[in-house]
Design an enzyme around this catalytic site. Sequence first.
Site, mmCIF file in Angstrom:
data_model
loop_
_atom_site.group_PDB
_atom_site.id
_atom_site.type_symbol
_atom_site.label_atom_id
_atom_site.label_comp_id
_atom_site.label_asym_id
_atom_site.label_seq_id
_atom_site.Cartn_x
_atom_site.Cartn_y
_atom_site.Cartn_z
ATOM 1 C CE LYS A 28 28.864 44.018 22.851
ATOM 2 N NZ LYS A 28 30.038 43.127 22.845
ATOM 3 C CD GLN B 284 32.745 43.189 25.385
ATOM 4 O OE1 GLN B 284 31.684 42.721 24.982
ATOM 5 N NE2 GLN B 284 33.396 44.113 24.716
ATOM 6 C CG ASP C 167 30.832 38.271 20.060
ATOM 7 O OD1 ASP C 167 30.305 39.332 19.674
ATOM 8 O OD2 ASP C 167 31.360 38.120 21.176
#
Length: 293
Positions: free
Chosen positions: A52, A96, A119
Amino acid sequence: MTLIDGKALSATIKEEIAAEVEKIKAAGKKVPHLAAVLVGDDPASAVYVRNKVRSCEKVGFKSTLLRRPADVSEDEVLELVQQLNEDDDIDGFIVQLPLPKHINEEKITLAIDPRKDVDGFHPVNVGRMALGLPCYLPATPYGILTMLERYGIETSGKHAVVIGRSNIVGTPMSILLSRKSKTGNCTVTLTHSRTKDLPAFARSADIIIAAIGIPEFVKGDMVKEGAVVIDVGINRVEAPDRPKGYKLVGDVAFDEVAPKCSFITPVPGGVGPMTVTSLLLNTLKANRKEVYR
Ligand code: GUN
């Protein structure tokens, strides 16, 4: 049969994003800035997060990686989330997952400001998605919709069968495909581990989204001629003849299924590469305040 090349499409979209960043710079505005929180040393999570951050660099975004040890307290992570919520330079951030067991993931997700939740995991964004309001879409469903759109795949009036009901793929896909929208208007059947005669549903599908996490679950005799098959699975299976001793397979028995399809995604190189691109698109939207004013 057309192979949906997620790798190539992802590269194209990254070029488009990079061109947008150039325009932002030329206009003297702030470039998009994504932050990622990585707790502990799970090797898979480290690889995902590195990917990412690298993708940010590739398109000209700023990125900040915040690593914390596995024994960090829940309160410390909550405090970090609060700092990121308040930091005006950061357009969006992710924490994460999975987090270590002593940290409540739900509590952390709820602490993220929905305006920075690129997200799309916060219940506010999930609720807005269900209502068809502007929101950040979760990366995998967003990537799949982008593939359908860019390959000109008609969804209106089609029967879509989603296999798997996870919060991050199956459930949002079932909602998005049924909505009144460009890549929606499907009649959707959401199937799962308790579905009776799942193959019969699959055989009647014009579009199959396989996201059940079982290697090669979708066999040739479960797919009708001309179907569109999107394979979300990434499963490691033993392969003694391969250098690493394993190979990656999807939730679809590709060799059997592909010859029957109008379109199919490969694994690897299908849905996977699209997910990071979706995160970048969400970060660009955050920077432009397209979702929330
Ligand atoms: N773990 C696996 N996939 C994801 C994702 O898309 N976002 C976050 N935050 N964690 C993940």
